[in-house]
Design a protein around this motif. Structure first.
Motif, PDB file in Angstrom:
ATOM      1  N   VAL A 251      88.361 -32.780 -30.238  1.00  0.00           N
ATOM      2  CA  VAL A 251      89.487 -33.224 -29.401  1.00  0.00           C
ATOM      3  C   VAL A 251      89.886 -32.135 -28.517  1.00  0.00           C
ATOM      4  N   GLU A 252      89.956 -32.426 -27.246  1.00  0.00           N
ATOM      5  CA  GLU A 252      90.334 -31.284 -26.204  1.00  0.00           C
ATOM      6  C   GLU A 252      91.790 -31.290 -25.789  1.00  0.00           C
ATOM      7  N   THR A 253      92.572 -32.504 -25.857  1.00  0.00           N
ATOM      8  CA  THR A 253      94.116 -32.724 -25.830  1.00  0.00           C
ATOM      9  C   THR A 253      94.410 -33.830 -26.808  1.00  0.00           C
ATOM     10  N   PHE A 254      95.725 -33.727 -27.173  1.00  0.00           N
ATOM     11  CA  PHE A 254      96.057 -34.757 -28.035  1.00  0.00           C
ATOM     12  C   PHE A 254      95.871 -36.156 -27.524  1.00  0.00           C
ATOM     13  N   ASP A 255      95.852 -36.168 -26.133  1.00  0.00           N
ATOM     14  CA  ASP A 255      95.995 -37.746 -25.671  1.00  0.00           C
ATOM     15  C   ASP A 255      94.489 -38.157 -25.110  1.00  0.00           C
ATOM     16  N   ASP A 256      93.593 -37.311 -25.418  1.00  0.00           N
ATOM     17  CA  ASP A 256      92.264 -37.640 -24.814  1.00  0.00           C
ATOM     18  C   ASP A 256      91.520 -38.821 -25.631  1.00  0.00           C
ATOM     19  N   GLU A 257      90.209 -39.267 -25.110  1.00  0.00           N
ATOM     20  CA  GLU A 257      89.639 -40.041 -25.626  1.00  0.00           C
ATOM     21  C   GLU A 257      89.225 -39.408 -26.950  1.00  0.00           C
ATOM     22  N   ASN A 258      89.018 -38.324 -27.139  1.00  0.00           N
ATOM     23  CA  ASN A 258      88.231 -37.817 -28.300  1.00  0.00           C
ATOM     24  C   ASN A 258      89.253 -37.889 -29.192  1.00  0.00           C
ATOM     25  N   ALA A 259      90.511 -37.820 -29.190  1.00  0.00           N
ATOM     26  CA  ALA A 259      91.720 -37.749 -30.115  1.00  0.00           C
ATOM     27  C   ALA A 259      91.526 -39.291 -30.714  1.00  0.00           C
ATOM     28  N   GLN A 260      91.382 -40.173 -29.809  1.00  0.00           N
ATOM     29  CA  GLN A 260      91.380 -41.657 -30.098  1.00  0.00           C
ATOM     30  C   GLN A 260      90.131 -41.884 -31.091  1.00  0.00           C
ATOM     31  N   LYS A 261      88.984 -41.256 -30.953  1.00  0.00           N
ATOM     32  CA  LYS A 261      87.861 -41.428 -31.595  1.00  0.00           C
ATOM     33  C   LYS A 261      87.952 -40.395 -32.890  1.00  0.00           C
ATOM     34  N   GLY A 262      88.955 -39.813 -33.124  1.00  0.00           N
ATOM     35  CA  GLY A 262      89.027 -39.216 -34.516  1.00  0.00           C
ATOM     36  C   GLY A 262      88.154 -37.779 -34.456  1.00  0.00           C
ATOM     37  N   TYR A 263      88.025 -37.279 -33.434  1.00  0.00           N
ATOM     38  CA  TYR A 263      87.109 -35.912 -33.444  1.00  0.00           C
ATOM     39  C   TYR A 263      87.578 -34.682 -34.051  1.00  0.00           C
ATOM     40  N   CYS A 264      86.973 -33.738 -34.385  1.00  0.00           N
ATOM     41  CA  CYS A 264      87.614 -32.659 -34.779  1.00  0.00           C
ATOM     42  C   CYS A 264      88.642 -31.920 -34.202  1.00  0.00           C
ATOM     43  N   LEU A 265      89.732 -31.514 -34.732  1.00  0.00           N
ATOM     44  CA  LEU A 265      90.958 -30.843 -34.140  1.00  0.00           C
ATOM     45  C   LEU A 265      90.998 -29.362 -33.992  1.00  0.00           C
ATOM     46  N   TYR A 266      89.848 -28.984 -34.351  1.00  0.00           N
ATOM     47  CA  TYR A 266      89.536 -27.525 -34.233  1.00  0.00           C
ATOM     48  C   TYR A 266      90.129 -26.619 -32.838  1.00  0.00           C
TER      49      TYR A 266
END
Lengths: 372, 263
Positions: A251-266
């Motif tokens: 996840v790069e920012t909390f509102d990006d697509e990656n956050a929606q996909k549930g990627y790692c929060l490192y």
């Protein structure tokens, strides 16, 4: 006033009196056994111990804290934890839940300490201020240090609940105005179990107590005094988002697509890789969720000094001694830049200062080239 | 036409033995790998792709390379320590640890001549000069710190007893937060060291023309005949003036006393 010592009821008897069925009781034993990491036969041991053993007297002290540990405890997954373990064990003395108050309460504590000298378990929630003779936390006319020392003297074992009691937590964060001190630095000669977390997981707290009741001894502790059953793995090791970490999907920012996909929060500061706790397995609120599952990185609440190892939403901590918001990389890049400038300056100066040497070497070489 | 003051005859001196050169280049390789992967582990870029997580292991590989390189680095480092006791006089441990006044004097001389650039002066050292030797000693301490903090972080992921020996480390740093931070910060020492190191190799080659750069390839350095004779004389004086040397079976090469420690 003297009271005739009567036989104290066993845990099981109290559980039945509260209206729980045998079936409820056995379910509780299974759940808690599973949390403690016992094998199937261990459940029988737990049930056996709770049926035979009488209540262990407990004094539960509150110092500089927010009571979130108690709150967490009474929210553990099975109601028996709150009804019996907390209500009953803390009956002797606990500021936030006992019915008695004032002199009555202090008298009850003094009586427990006297009657069960060397037998009671002392639970401590909160850190102890030591600055200015401990005036920042006084209960019943005594400072927290005095209260702790008195109570610790006759305790069989001490459980330090939560990060405050284990490592000072927020009160001990810089600049630590009251010199908040964790329990293990104030009490010596008594076994101390550290159950860090802000708060610790309710099931973990229950598990520690049940372990002591069942086996009559402390659970196995790691090198810093935490029960191994709950603190031997990092949150990272049991994280369900770990495959994304290994794949390099963040996840790069909390509102990006990656956050929606549930990627790692490192990359948004998850401290799971440095934090030892059972959150990924036991989870919170009856196993509903835990921070990472709800999309927020772990911020390492069970680790020492986590407040000063900020910022929460960046992976690299601020580096001590270099002011706000300067991490190791920023300092390193400045140092490397300064080095590069120094090297360039030195290289230029060399050509002037060592001119004779250099031109001799070059000339010698060039002459030889021509001669050939 | 260029003119030069004197034509030098150069003497070939075998300085760096094969194991030393092997150590050096393996060390260089793994340090580059460790810094690169270490930096990525601390600050992963967005390597995004459309593939499912189950089809990728990119970050896992980066960490794997880091761990393999770390083991190579550690054992290579141990080997170099060993070689400091069995290698030739230029590899000897006495080149690195200041044990006598002469060492400090030479260090000061190098600082004056090579750092503050005393006009048109040069310092002859066949192996490491005293300042370089001492700085390598400091890098060895940094190696140690980096190995201890690194294995401290790695211990909880490993089942091997060797890595597990380092579980105590995080306690000293107040948990893995601090440990990680220091491990990361120490990386910058390596980066800055490498910058200065490479620059100084070029500097010496440029100013002195004795084959400083190529010496780590073939092991040879080339010094002027007169410089060679001077150096030989100096070493002979040291050898013959020390009484204990006459008793030692192999010409005093293994003598550990402060006097013999002079490079």
């Amino acid at each position: 006033m003297t009271t005739t010592p009567t036989r104290r009821p066993t845990y099981y008897e109290e559980i039945r009196q509260k209206g729980y069925s045998r079936r409820d009781f056995m379910k509780f034993c299974s759940i808690i056994g599973a949390y403690m990491g016992l094998e199937a036969t261990g459940v029988a041991q737990v049930a056996n111990a709770l049926q035979k053993n009488t209540r262990v007297p407990v004094i539960w002290l509150h110092f500089q804290e927010c009571t979130c540990c108690s709150e967490s405890f009474i929210r553990s997954s099975h109601p028996i934890v709150a009804d019996i373990l907390l209500d009953k064990i803390s009956l002797d003395y606990t500021e936030t839940l006992m019915a008695a108050s004032g002199h009555q309460a202090e008298a009850a504590k003094a009586k427990t300490m006297k009657d069960y000298h060397g037998e009671y378990i002392l639970c401590v929630e909160g850190s102890v201020p030591t600055k200015d003779d401990g005036v920042y936390c006084c209960i019943g006319g005594k400072s927290a240090i005095q209260v702790l020392e008195e109570a610790a003297e006759g305790a069989k074992a001490i459980i330090a609940w939560g990060s405050c009691a284990c490592n000072g937590c927020v009160q001990a964060a810089h600049p630590n105005p009251t010199t908040a001190t964790p329990i293990h630095k104030l009490v010596s000669g008594k076994p101390i179990i550290k159950v860090p977390g802000c708060p610790p997981i309710g099931e973990v707290m229950a598990g520690v107590i049940i372990h002591m009741i069942t086996f009559g001894r402390l659970p196995e502790l790691d090198r810093v005094g935490r029960p191994k059953a709950f603190y031997s793995k990092r949150v990272h090791d049991t994280c369900y988002r770990r495959p994304f970490y290994d794949a390099g999907l963040f996840v790069e920012t909390f509102d990006d697509e990656n956050a929606q996909k549930g990627y790692c929060l490192y990359k948004v500061g998850c401290k799971g890789p440095m934090t030892y706790n059972a959150c990924g397995v036991t989870k919170w609120n009856n196993g509903t969720s835990y921070p990472i599952q709800s999309g927020h990185g772990c911020f390492g609440c069970s680790e020492e000094n986590f407040w000063d190892n900020g910022p929460i939403y960046r992976q690299m901590a601020n580096f001590p001694g270099f002011g706000i918001e300067s991490n190791a990389d920023e300092i390193g890049m400045v140092a490397a830049g300064a080095t590069a400038v120094g090297i360039a300056a030195h290289a230029i100066a060399t050509n002037f200062r060592k001119n004779k040497l250099i031109s001799n070497v070059i000339a010698e070489g060039k002459d030889a080239e021509k001669e050939l | 036409m260029a003119t030069h003051t004197a034509t030098h005859k150069l003497r070939r001196v075998f300085v760096w033995e094969l194991p030393v050169r092997f150590y050096h280049w393996l060390n260089a390789l793994v340090i580059v790998a460790l810094c690169a992967t270490g930096y990525l582990i601390g600050n992963p870029p967005a390597f995004l792709s459309n593939a499912e997580a189950s089809d990728q292991y990119l970050f896992g590989w980066i960490r794997f390379i880091h761990f393999v390189a770390a083991y190579l680095f550690f054992f290579n480092f141990l080997f170099r320590l060993y070689w400091g006791f069995v290698g030739n006089k230029y590899a000897d441990w006495k080149n690195f640890i200041p044990t006598n006044r002469k060492f400090w004097q030479e260090m000061w001389e190098v600082i004056k001549i090579d750092i503050f650039l005393q006009k048109d002066k040069e310092h002859l050292s066949v192996g490491h000069n005293a300042l370089a030797g001492f700085i390598y000693f400091l890098t060895f301490l940094a190696f140690l710190v980096q190995c201890i903090t690194g294995f401290g972080l790695y211990a909880s992921m490993s089942d091997w007893w060797f890595a597990d020996m380092f579980v105590w480390v995080s306690g000293i740093f107040g948990g893995e937060f601090g440990l990680r931070n220091w491990h990361h910060a120490a990386m910058w020492f390596f980066i800055i060291f490498a910058m200065v190191h490479v620059y100084l190799v070029f500097y010496h080659d440029y100013v002195e023309g004795r084959g400083e750069i190529s010496s780590m390839g073939g092991g040879w350095k080339f010094i002027e005949d007169e410089a060679f004779e001077k150096e030989k004389q100096r070493q002979n004086v040291e050898k013959t003036t020390h009484p204990r040397h006459r008793q030692l079976p192999y010409g005093g090469r293994r003598c550990w006393c402060a006097f013999c420690a002079a490079p």
